[in-house]
Each structure stands twice: as structure tokens, then as C-alpha cells.
Design a protein around this motif. Structure first.
Motif, PDB file in Angstrom:
ATOM      1  N   LEU A   1       0.822  -1.208   0.000  1.00 54.38           N
ATOM      2  CA  LEU A   1       0.000   0.000   0.000  1.00 54.38           C
ATOM      3  C   LEU A   1       0.859   1.263   0.000  1.00 54.38           C
ATOM      4  O   LEU A   1       0.373   2.358  -0.254  1.00 54.38           O
TER       5      LEU A   1
ATOM      6  N   SER B   1      -0.014  -4.376  -4.703  1.00 53.52           N
ATOM      7  CA  SER B   1      -0.692  -4.953  -3.533  1.00 53.52           C
ATOM      8  C   SER B   1      -1.729  -6.005  -3.924  1.00 53.52           C
ATOM      9  O   SER B   1      -1.923  -6.988  -3.219  1.00 53.52           O
TER      10      SER B   1
ATOM     11  N   VAL C   1      -1.959 -10.409   0.720  1.00 56.45           N
ATOM     12  CA  VAL C   1      -1.682 -10.075   2.113  1.00 56.45           C
ATOM     13  C   VAL C   1      -3.003  -9.651   2.740  1.00 56.45           C
ATOM     14  O   VAL C   1      -3.752  -8.906   2.136  1.00 56.45           O
TER      15      VAL C   1
ATOM     16  N   PHE D   1      -7.169  -3.535   9.577  1.00 62.06           N
ATOM     17  CA  PHE D   1      -6.916  -2.116   9.789  1.00 62.06           C
ATOM     18  C   PHE D   1      -7.398  -1.675  11.177  1.00 62.06           C
ATOM     19  O   PHE D   1      -8.263  -2.306  11.767  1.00 62.06           O
TER      20      PHE D   1
ATOM     21  N   PHE E   1     -16.865  -3.460   4.862  1.00 62.86           N
ATOM     22  CA  PHE E   1     -17.671  -2.819   3.830  1.00 62.86           C
ATOM     23  C   PHE E   1     -19.089  -2.591   4.373  1.00 62.86           C
ATOM     24  O   PHE E   1     -19.810  -3.548   4.634  1.00 62.86           O
TER      25      PHE E   1
ATOM     26  N   HIS F   1     -21.939  -1.660   3.236  1.00 59.84           N
ATOM     27  CA  HIS F   1     -23.167  -2.034   2.522  1.00 59.84           C
ATOM     28  C   HIS F   1     -23.341  -3.541   2.435  1.00 59.84           C
ATOM     29  O   HIS F   1     -24.360  -4.012   1.956  1.00 59.84           O
TER      30      HIS F   1
ATOM     31  N   PRO G   1     -13.649   6.272   3.862  1.00 58.05           N
ATOM     32  CA  PRO G   1     -12.333   5.984   4.433  1.00 58.05           C
ATOM     33  C   PRO G   1     -11.434   5.300   3.402  1.00 58.05           C
ATOM     34  O   PRO G   1     -11.899   4.438   2.655  1.00 58.05           O
ATOM     35  N   LYS G   2     -10.172   5.716   3.367  1.00 58.20           N
ATOM     36  CA  LYS G   2      -9.230   5.163   2.395  1.00 58.20           C
ATOM     37  C   LYS G   2      -9.078   3.651   2.578  1.00 58.20           C
ATOM     38  O   LYS G   2      -8.798   2.919   1.638  1.00 58.20           O
ATOM     39  N   SER G   3      -9.260   3.220   3.813  1.00 61.93           N
ATOM     40  CA  SER G   3      -9.028   1.802   4.113  1.00 61.93           C
ATOM     41  C   SER G   3      -9.994   0.872   3.363  1.00 61.93           C
ATOM     42  O   SER G   3      -9.666  -0.282   3.112  1.00 61.93           O
ATOM     43  N   LEU G   4     -11.193   1.363   2.993  1.00 65.64           N
ATOM     44  CA  LEU G   4     -12.144   0.503   2.266  1.00 65.64           C
ATOM     45  C   LEU G   4     -11.541   0.081   0.928  1.00 65.64           C
ATOM     46  O   LEU G   4     -11.555  -1.094   0.558  1.00 65.64           O
TER      47      LEU G   4
ATOM     48  N   GLU H   1      -8.382   0.250   0.113  1.00 67.25           N
ATOM     49  CA  GLU H   1      -7.148  -0.510   0.331  1.00 67.25           C
ATOM     50  C   GLU H   1      -7.438  -1.962   0.694  1.00 67.25           C
ATOM     51  O   GLU H   1      -6.763  -2.883   0.220  1.00 67.25           O
ATOM     52  N   ALA H   2      -8.457  -2.163   1.532  1.00 72.35           N
ATOM     53  CA  ALA H   2      -8.809  -3.529   1.926  1.00 72.35           C
ATOM     54  C   ALA H   2      -9.186  -4.340   0.686  1.00 72.35           C
ATOM     55  O   ALA H   2      -8.743  -5.478   0.502  1.00 72.35           O
ATOM     56  N   ALA H   3     -10.000  -3.738  -0.194  1.00 72.16           N
ATOM     57  CA  ALA H   3     -10.430  -4.443  -1.405  1.00 72.16           C
ATOM     58  C   ALA H   3      -9.242  -4.711  -2.330  1.00 72.16           C
ATOM     59  O   ALA H   3      -9.146  -5.777  -2.960  1.00 72.16           O
ATOM     60  N   GLN H   4      -8.334  -3.739  -2.388  1.00 78.84           N
ATOM     61  CA  GLN H   4      -7.127  -3.890  -3.203  1.00 78.84           C
ATOM     62  C   GLN H   4      -6.320  -5.109  -2.735  1.00 78.84           C
ATOM     63  O   GLN H   4      -5.857  -5.905  -3.532  1.00 78.84           O
ATOM     64  N   LEU H   5      -6.185  -5.235  -1.408  1.00 78.09           N
ATOM     65  CA  LEU H   5      -5.407  -6.346  -0.859  1.00 78.09           C
ATOM     66  C   LEU H   5      -6.113  -7.687  -1.057  1.00 78.09           C
ATOM     67  O   LEU H   5      -5.505  -8.742  -0.949  1.00 78.09           O
TER      68      LEU H   5
ATOM     69  N   VAL I   1     -17.477  -1.907  -4.234  1.00 69.98           N
ATOM     70  CA  VAL I   1     -17.181  -1.358  -2.904  1.00 69.98           C
ATOM     71  C   VAL I   1     -17.492   0.136  -2.808  1.00 69.98           C
ATOM     72  O   VAL I   1     -18.218   0.563  -1.918  1.00 69.98           O
TER      73      VAL I   1
ATOM     74  N   ASN J   1     -21.459   2.596  -1.720  1.00 66.75           N
ATOM     75  CA  ASN J   1     -21.389   3.380  -0.495  1.00 66.75           C
ATOM     76  C   ASN J   1     -21.532   4.879  -0.713  1.00 66.75           C
ATOM     77  O   ASN J   1     -21.509   5.645   0.248  1.00 66.75           O
TER      78      ASN J   1
END
Lengths: 278, 223
Positions: free
Chosen positions: A51, A77, A82, A86, A92, A94, B114-117, B119-123, B135, B139
Motif C-alpha cells: 500500500l 498490492s 496479504v 486495519f 464494507f 453495505h 475511508p481510504k481503508s475501504l 485498500e482492503a479491497a485492493q489487498l 465497494v 457506499n
């Protein structure tokens, strides 16, 4: 086995500093990054996951190169597999709990998702949306979702910091249980020495972007004469091992476990001295 | 009573909104995430129609698209497009004129997530398109609806740009706002009133519906 040498210029609260660390994480082990806020721990997780690109160095996982500063090699990434839990859980909003897990899987498998939910004690909550769950429940969904991904590496960024004491204890045991059962190579960021003692195979103590000590949790916390300080007793709760004592140390709180004998001698408001084990 | 201007108005609003949605989604997504040095320039350009008098926009469109000028000539000769005083020209002008109304709410929606949403999907190995579709967009539905409604309502309310580039050709460019102006000029207050009342009622109902949905007033109350 993960071996990484990470170099990055970072902006901290005290200005710019240079992160330069070399980590070795054996396959299937749980390794902790310990240190004050702003030391660069989260950045290390972000660089391992792809990231955040390092400025220089290298990352190698099970013989595969993910990053090489010299060769401009960079595996994105998306292709690293990985799992990252967080600090804000990043569920998510929804999707239902079950959908969150299924979405993380490369092959949708509702049965397995259900089993994971049972494993983290969330039976019956599969159809619920994350916002109606408590903090501790959301935390467990995030953990189960990370497991659903069947990752090469599991990264946990202070997963327990937002939870109250009892939940924290339960989650620590759950994390241990998860690690014993699934054996993912895990990197945990934590501030809490008790937690680190319970969970880690190995600890890196990081300050200001550098590793200042490394070793097994027991030896590391014994030998460090840097943690010589005083704390005020805020709360004493009996538990199965004796007493859990909440201490206020400067601006933060710490929970230590004490034997029956030592715990009984304490009262709320007492000041006690903490130092290296003699 | 001639209903053609009303029909034309809604046709223009529907076409403009549909095209804008397709254009604005990727643009807003890019603007919300980029650190490019071109971002402020692009943001300023997108926002310009909010502050410029519509006549300025209309005037430049008129100049640029006129067959007497190189660009207009090129369009006419190579693509057979005659954009001045035509419905197509109105659509083009409306796209620019209503762009900020579609882009800004959607961009704000993306930025608020939030940026983490992402990023989580990316990972999880998801492609950019899957992240956007599965995603992010689900939202920011309220923001997308706000963009759609504002762009639609704003296109209905166009006057200056339309007058400059479209003129007043019945069945082609004579939209309701022009027809109202025209009726008043001809002292036909009855027609002006009918057009106005219909526009008023329709835009009010659209906005009311959206605010009611976004505010959650139509949902069953949950405890």
C-alpha cells in the motif's frame, strides 16, 4: 519466510525521519512490532502489503521477490495476497457480515465463511450489517474476513487498541487460537507488553524508524532498562491468574497481571515503580 | 397550448444527465484520489460554469462551433455536425454547463469514504473496476443521486446558454425557459404561467423526493 529491508523517508509528528529496518520473519511465526506512536510501525505494514512503496531496499517472501529498489521491481498490492486488519476495521458497510467474508475469498464459499464466523464466536450474525455490531464484534468480523482470504501474510495493525480490558483479553486469546489453528505468518503492531508476551514468538522494538532491540518477548522486556518509570494504580480486578492492575503512566494506561500476593497489597491511587526484572 | 417546449426541456435534461453520469463518475473518482499537479487546473475548469455568466459560456460556444470558424467548419465537413442552433449543440453546451453539479457531489462522496475501504479491497486482489463497482459506488449512492438530480434540475433551468447557442427554433431548441420568455414578450401571460407552473411543480417534486430519500424519511424507522 519474509525477509525485508525497508528504507523510507517519513513525515512524523516531530518532522521528517528516515525509516531503515531489516526484518526476518520465519514462516508461520507471529512477530510483533513494538514501539511508541509515530515510530514507523504502521508504515512497515503498509510497505509489506504494497500500500506504500518503499524508497529503497527489498522485500522477499518465500523466495519470491516483491520489491527490489535497484531493479525497479514492484509487485502491486493486488497480487501479494496479504490480509490486513486495519485499525478502523475497514468493513464494507453495505455488505452483510457474511458478504464481507465472501467478498474476500478468491472462490466464494459460504460454508467456509460460516465456519470462520463460528470460529470467531459470531454465530447467528451472518446476515447483519457491520454498523449494527459492537466494536468487539466488528473486530472479529475483520479478523474472520482476513482469514477468509487465506493470505500469505497476516498483518494486524493494533487490532486490540480500541477495545476495553475484558474484550482485549478475550481477543488476545482468540488471536492465539487463530494463530495456533491456521499458522499464518503474522506481523502484529502492539503497544501492550502483556499482549506481546501472550502472543509473540519474536519482537522488534522500533523507535524513530530504527530497530533498537529485538528478541523473544520475555528476554526483550527483561533486559530493557529503558522502561524504568512509575505508575498510578487506577483499578484492580481479580482474574484467574491473580489480579489485573490498570496503571496510569504519564499519558497512557497499562494493564499488568500480578500474583495474588502482590495484587492484594495494592490499593487504588498507590504509586508503584516499574523497572527491569531483577 | 404547445407542449413541445416542455417535452424538449425534459429530453434535453434526460440526455444531458445520462451522458454526464458516464463522464462524471470516472472524472470524480480520479479527482478524489489523484495527487497530480493538474488536479487544481482541472478542478477550476470543472467549477467555472458555476460562477461564469451562462452568456459567456454560450458566447464562446457560439464562436467556436460556428461553421465560419475553423473548428466549426472542421466539425461540419468531417463529421457532418452542425452544432449551432441545433439540439445536439444544446446537449453539448448543457454538458459543460451542468458538469460541476454532477462532478462535485460525486467527488465529495468518494473523498468522504475511508481510504481503508479501497485498500482492503485492493489487498483482496480486486481489480480497479471491481473496487469501484462493488465497494465504492454502493457506499456513495446518496452522492450519486444528488449529482443526478442537481444536474437534471440545473439543465431544466438553463436559459442563457440555450438562448446564445440554440436560439428559439420550435421543436429543435425552443425549450420551456425560452418559451416562457417568448410568451412574456408576446404578452401571453397565460402560456407563460402554465409553463412556469409545470416546471415549478416538477422540479419541486423531484427535489422533494431526493431529499426525502437521502434523509431517510421514506425508510421504515429502525430502533
Amino acid at each position: 519466510m519474509i525477509s525485508a529491508h525497508l528504507v523510507k523517508r517519513l513525515q512524523g509528528t516531530q518532522g521528517i525521519f528516515h525509516l531503515d529496518v531489516a526484518l526476518e520473519i520465519p514462516e508461520g511465526k507471529l512477530v510483533t512490532l513494538y514501539g511508541p506512536s509515530g515510530a514507523g510501525k504502521t508504515s512497515i505494514l503498509r510497505m509489506l502489503s504494497g500500500l506504500m512503496p518503499p524508497d529503497d531496499g527489498s522485500i522477499e517472501v518465500n523466495g519470491m521477490s516483491w520489491f527490489k529498489g535497484n531493479d525497479k521491481l514492484y509487485v502491486p498490492s493486488r497480487k501479494r495476497n496479504v490480509a490486513f486488519v486495519f485499525q478502523d476495521f475497514a468493513l464494507f458497510p453495505h455488505m452483510t457480515v457474511l458478504e464481507n467474508l465472501c467478498f474476500a475469498m478468491s472462490q466464494r464459499d459460504e460454508k467456509q465463511a460460516q465456519e470462520l464466523l463460528d470460529f470467531v464466536d459470531l454465530k447467528g450474525l451472518q446476515a447483519v450489517k457491520p454498523h449494527s455490531l459492537s466494536g468487539g464484534q466488528q473486530q472479529r468480523v475483520a479478523l474472520a474476513r482476513a482469514l477468509a482470504q487465506q493470505p500469505k501474510i497476516l498483518l494486524l495493525d493494533e487490532p486490540l487498541s480500541a477495545l476495553d480490558f475484558d474484550l482485549r483479553k478475550r481477543m488476545q486469546h482468540l488471536l492465539r487460537k487463530v494463530h495456533d489453528r491456521f499458522g499464518y505468518t503474522t506481523l502484529l503492531v502492539s503497544h501492550d507488553p502483556t499482549e506481546i508476551m501472550i502472543l509473540s514468538d519474536f519482537v522488534y522494538h522500533i523507535e524513530n524508524g530504527k530497530i533498537i532491540a529485538e528478541g523473544k518477548a520475555e528476554t526483550l522486556f527483561e533486559n530493557q532498562n529503558t522502561i524504568l518509570t512509575t505508575g498510578t494504580v487506577l483499578e484492580i480486578t481479580p482474574n484467574e491468574n491473580g489480579f489485573a492492575v490498570h496503571l496510569k503512566i504519564q499519558d497512557s494506561t497499562l494493564v499488568i497481571e500480578l500474583s495474588d500476593e502482590k495484587g492484594k497489597a495494592l490499593q487504588i491511587g498507590d504509586t508503584i515503580e516499574l523497572g527491569p526484572r531483577k | 397550448m404547445d407542449f413541445e417546449p416542455l417535452y424538449l426541456t425534459f429530453k434535453l435534461a434526460v440526455v444531458t444527465t445520462a451522458i454526464l453520469l458516464v463522464l462524471a463518475l470516472p472524472l470524480a473518482y480520479w479527482l478524489s484520489g489523484t495527487r497530480s499537479k493538474f488536479k487544481p487546473i482541472l478542478e477550476a475548469l470543472v467549477t467555472m460554469p458555476l460562477v461564469l455568466p451562462p452568456t459567456v459560456l454560450g458566447f464562446y460556444f457560439l464562436v467556436a462551433l460556428s461553421p465560419r470558424n475553423p473548428f466549426g467548419q472542421w466539425l461540419s465537413e468531417n463529421l457532418g455536425l452542425q452544432l449551432v442552433f441545433s439540439f445536439k449543440g444544446l446537449v453539448l453546451a448543457s454538458l459543460v454547463y451542468s458538469l460541476p453539479f454532477m462532478v462535485q457531489p460525486i467527488q465529495a462522496g468518494f473523498s468522504a469514504l475511508p481510504k481503508s475501504l479501497k485498500e482492503a479491497a485492493q489487498l483482496m486482489g480486486k481489480s480497479r473496476w471491481a473496487i469501484l463497482k462493488d465497494v465504492l459506488l454502493p457506499n456513495i449512492k446518496p452522492s450519486v443521486w444528488t449529482g443526478i438530480v442537481l444536474a437534471f434540475a440545473h439543465t431544466i433551468g438553463e436559459f442563457g446558454v440555450v438562448l446564445m447557442i440554440g436560439g428559439n427554433i420550435p421543436g429543435e431548441t425552443r425549450v420551456a425557459s425560452i418559451a416562457i420568455y417568448d410568451s412574456v414578450e408576446a404578452l401571453d401571460y397565460a402560456s407563460a404561467n402554465t409553463y412556469s407552473l409545470i416546471l415549478f411543480a416538477i422540479t419541486f417534486s423531484i427535489l422533494l423526493t431526493v431529499y426525502a430519500i437521502n434523509g431517510g424519511y421514506l425508510k421504515t424507522q429502525r430502533t
